[in-house]
Design an enzyme around this catalytic site. Structure first.
Site, mmCIF file in Angstrom:
data_model
loop_
_atom_site.group_PDB
_atom_site.id
_atom_site.type_symbol
_atom_site.label_atom_id
_atom_site.label_comp_id
_atom_site.label_asym_id
_atom_site.label_seq_id
_atom_site.Cartn_x
_atom_site.Cartn_y
_atom_site.Cartn_z
ATOM 1 N N THR A 69 0.893 -1.177 0.000
ATOM 2 C CA THR A 69 0.000 0.000 0.000
ATOM 3 C C THR A 69 0.929 1.224 0.000
ATOM 4 O O THR A 69 1.066 1.895 1.028
ATOM 5 C CB THR A 69 -0.921 -0.007 1.242
ATOM 6 O OG1 THR A 69 -0.123 -0.237 2.411
ATOM 7 C CG2 THR A 69 -1.998 -1.057 1.158
ATOM 8 N N LYS A 192 -2.256 0.773 13.969
ATOM 9 C CA LYS A 192 -0.990 0.682 13.219
ATOM 10 C C LYS A 192 -0.425 2.083 12.944
ATOM 11 O O LYS A 192 0.770 2.330 13.076
ATOM 12 C CB LYS A 192 -1.256 -0.080 11.914
ATOM 13 C CG LYS A 192 -0.088 -0.189 10.986
ATOM 14 C CD LYS A 192 1.015 -1.063 11.536
ATOM 15 C CE LYS A 192 2.244 -0.982 10.656
ATOM 16 N NZ LYS A 192 3.401 -1.622 11.268
ATOM 17 N N ASN A 196 3.089 3.720 14.408
ATOM 18 C CA ASN A 196 4.162 4.238 13.553
ATOM 19 C C ASN A 196 4.357 5.745 13.710
ATOM 20 O O ASN A 196 5.487 6.232 13.688
ATOM 21 C CB ASN A 196 3.888 3.891 12.080
ATOM 22 C CG ASN A 196 4.350 2.475 11.768
ATOM 23 O OD1 ASN A 196 4.904 1.802 12.630
ATOM 24 N ND2 ASN A 196 4.115 2.030 10.556
ATOM 25 N N CYS A 248 4.862 23.034 36.253
ATOM 26 C CA CYS A 248 6.084 23.103 35.440
ATOM 27 C C CYS A 248 5.927 22.901 33.938
ATOM 28 O O CYS A 248 6.636 23.552 33.166
ATOM 29 C CB CYS A 248 7.096 22.108 35.975
ATOM 30 S SG CYS A 248 7.634 22.566 37.628
ATOM 31 N N LYS A 251 4.842 26.055 31.835
ATOM 32 C CA LYS A 251 5.826 27.124 32.087
ATOM 33 C C LYS A 251 7.150 26.820 31.372
ATOM 34 O O LYS A 251 7.727 27.676 30.683
ATOM 35 C CB LYS A 251 6.022 27.222 33.618
ATOM 36 C CG LYS A 251 7.258 27.925 34.095
ATOM 37 C CD LYS A 251 7.335 27.936 35.619
ATOM 38 C CE LYS A 251 8.146 26.803 36.221
ATOM 39 N NZ LYS A 251 9.548 26.786 35.955
HETATM 40 N N1 LIG Z 1 7.731 -4.267 5.702
HETATM 41 C C1 LIG Z 1 7.349 -4.048 6.942
HETATM 42 O O1 LIG Z 1 8.167 -3.980 7.865
HETATM 43 C C2 LIG Z 1 5.896 -3.921 7.255
HETATM 44 C C3 LIG Z 1 5.481 -4.041 8.587
HETATM 45 C C4 LIG Z 1 4.135 -3.958 8.876
HETATM 46 C C5 LIG Z 1 3.209 -3.712 7.861
HETATM 47 N N2 LIG Z 1 3.647 -3.578 6.567
HETATM 48 C C6 LIG Z 1 2.626 -3.346 5.542
HETATM 49 O O2 LIG Z 1 2.350 -4.613 4.923
HETATM 50 C C7 LIG Z 1 2.055 -4.440 3.542
HETATM 51 C C8 LIG Z 1 3.003 -5.276 2.712
HETATM 52 O O3 LIG Z 1 4.306 -4.826 2.954
HETATM 53 P P1 LIG Z 1 5.589 -5.692 2.583
HETATM 54 O O4 LIG Z 1 6.738 -4.984 3.207
HETATM 55 O O5 LIG Z 1 5.382 -7.131 2.869
HETATM 56 O O6 LIG Z 1 5.643 -5.473 1.001
HETATM 57 P P2 LIG Z 1 6.507 -6.290 -0.049
HETATM 58 O O7 LIG Z 1 6.716 -5.397 -1.201
HETATM 59 O O8 LIG Z 1 7.700 -6.891 0.631
HETATM 60 O O9 LIG Z 1 5.549 -7.493 -0.460
HETATM 61 C C9 LIG Z 1 4.358 -7.328 -1.144
HETATM 62 C C10 LIG Z 1 4.198 -8.474 -2.114
HETATM 63 O O10 LIG Z 1 2.935 -8.346 -2.755
HETATM 64 C C11 LIG Z 1 3.085 -8.780 -4.086
HETATM 65 N N3 LIG Z 1 1.975 -8.308 -4.911
HETATM 66 C C12 LIG Z 1 1.818 -7.114 -5.532
HETATM 67 N N4 LIG Z 1 0.640 -7.078 -6.180
HETATM 68 C C13 LIG Z 1 0.047 -8.254 -5.939
HETATM 69 C C14 LIG Z 1 -1.200 -8.815 -6.345
HETATM 70 N N5 LIG Z 1 -2.071 -8.149 -7.102
HETATM 71 N N6 LIG Z 1 -1.495 -10.067 -5.919
HETATM 72 C C15 LIG Z 1 -0.632 -10.761 -5.171
HETATM 73 N N7 LIG Z 1 0.562 -10.287 -4.769
HETATM 74 C C16 LIG Z 1 0.888 -9.046 -5.145
HETATM 75 C C17 LIG Z 1 4.442 -8.235 -4.498
HETATM 76 O O11 LIG Z 1 4.955 -8.916 -5.625
HETATM 77 C C18 LIG Z 1 5.251 -8.475 -3.215
HETATM 78 O O12 LIG Z 1 5.902 -9.738 -3.237
HETATM 79 C C19 LIG Z 1 2.136 -2.923 3.289
HETATM 80 O O13 LIG Z 1 0.866 -2.367 3.453
HETATM 81 C C20 LIG Z 1 3.047 -2.439 4.409
HETATM 82 O O14 LIG Z 1 2.835 -1.088 4.720
HETATM 83 C C21 LIG Z 1 4.955 -3.693 6.252
#
Ligand SMILES: NC(=O)c1ccc[n+]([C@@H]2O[C@H](COP(=O)([O-])OP(=O)(O)OC[C@H]3O[C@@H](n4cnc5c(N)ncnc54)[C@H](O)[C@@H]3O)[C@@H](O)[C@H]2O)c1
Length: 321
Positions: A69, A192, A196, A248, A251
């Site tokens: 996303t 979430k 963050n 405090c 101030k």
């Molecule tokens: N990376 C982190 O540390 C983290 C932590 C918590 C939440 N998130 C959230 O989790 C979500 C995924 O993040 P991520 O880091 O795993 O991303 P990523 O890019 O590592 O993985 C996403 C995967 O989705 C696949 N993809 C794209 N379009 C697709 C589709 N139409 N159908 C199926 N697969 C598809 C991509 O090829 C990729 O392998 C995001 O919303 C991110 O904000 C990430």
């Protein structure tokens, strides 16, 4: 524990950590991704992975949606999420039994209710609540250590469309020895962001202190260490809903802002924002006290309902107003 058949939609950092962690608990997990290299990699690790969505849908009853996303022009881009949900929902048309869709990707509050559920219903031709359940389940893992973080959560948040959806997901997480917080969809989505934004604010706060210190020859590392040692720090900042006051805090905040303003050395923007938020909550609380006093004098003839569905309706149809 009953084992489940799980489909991971999007097998990147979050998807593969989630799938591997749930497989370790004895569940059957199929990984799906549009990126063949991800699938080949997972297969090399002995995992069940495919680019064939139909087979994953056929063999699973719980789906975790873990697609990107990303940021686009400083706004969330839901394009990938929308297309992944649409494709998944089309495949789900043929599913005869109840199943659960779990959104794990980070999405802004109300997205699951206002965007994802309508897409699911449109493309699956099924009714959420009757034919399938929906949950939003934020992931708090770190990119540097995803698998270990998934396996050792400090809390699990389940945002549920209805009780049945939450019950199914909670079953899956029961082996984890941490608190499970069950709530509605939008609250879970917001947890979430709050998490963050808190980290981001904390870093920016100390960066502001660093910039202020630098201007007047103070080592901000010493400042950080001293603040970190404060024994009240852990409990104090979790209060909210009322302004800070006392002898405090207001101030000292005023004094340090005024000092930097006076000599025009560094504009402490974040501290000014902290003061502004405090003033706003003060004004709001005063207005609420005033209106509750008024309400006690003149009780309303009819209660207004601002429950979940009412809000969904309104936010969805802005043209009605
Ligand atoms: N990376 C982190 O540390 C983290 C932590 C918590 C939440 N998130 C959230 O989790 C979500 C995924 O993040 P991520 O880091 O795993 O991303 P990523 O890019 O590592 O993985 C996403 C995967 O989705 C696949 N993809 C794209 N379009 C697709 C589709 N139409 N159908 C199926 N697969 C598809 C991509 O090829 C990729 O392998 C995001 O919303 C991110 O904000 C990430």
């Amino acid at each position: 524990m009953k084992t489940a058949n799980i489909g991971i939609i999007g097998s990147g950092i979050v998807g593969s950590a989630t799938g591997k962690g749930l497989k370790d608990l004895g569940n059957n997990v199929s990984f799906y991704d549009i990126d063949i290299s991800k699938i080949e990699d997972l297969k090399k690790q002995g995992l069940q992975a495919t680019t064939d969505l139909e087979s994953v849908v056929k063999n699973s009853e719980i789906f975790f949606i873990c697609v990107p996303t990303p940021d686009n022009n400083r706004k969330i881009d839901l394009g990938i999420m929308e297309s992944a949900v649409s494709e998944l929902s089309k495949e789900c048309r043929k599913k005869p039994d109840y199943f659960l869709l779990v959104v794990k990707s980070t999405v802004i509050p109300t997205t699951t209710e206002n965007i994802i559920i309508p897409l699911i219903e449109k493309y699956s031709n099924k009714k959420v609540g009757n034919d399938l359940g929906v949950c939003f389940n934020p992931e708090f893992l770190r990119e540097s250590n995803p698998y270990e973080d998934f396996k050792n959560p400090d809390r699990i948040v389940i945002g549920e469309y209805d009780k049945k959806s939450g019950d199914v997901l909670e079953q899956l997480y029961l082996p984890f020895k941490c608190p499970i917080i069950r709530t509605n969809l939008r609250t879970a989505e917001m947890t979430k962001y709050a998490n963050n934004c808190f980290y981001a604010t904390k870093i920016s706060f100390f960066n502001e202190i660093h910039l202020m210190c630098k201007e007047i020859g103070i080592d901000s590392n010493i400042i950080r260490k001293v603040v970190q040692m404060d024994k009240f720090y852990k409990n104090h900042p979790w209060e909210h809903g009322h302004s800070f006051g006392g002898k405090c805090l207001p101030k000292d905040l005023n004094a340090i802002i005024a000092f930097f303003d006076q000599y025009n050395i560094h504009d402490p923007m974040l501290l000014k924002a902290v003061r502004k938020v405090n003033e706003d909550i003060c004004t709001l609380n005063a207005a609420e006290v005033e209106s509750s006093q008024q309400a006690a004098l003149h009780p309303p003839e009819k209660e207004l309902f601002f429950g979940n569905h009412d809000f969904v309706y309104k936010s969805h149809r802005a043209e009605d107003y």
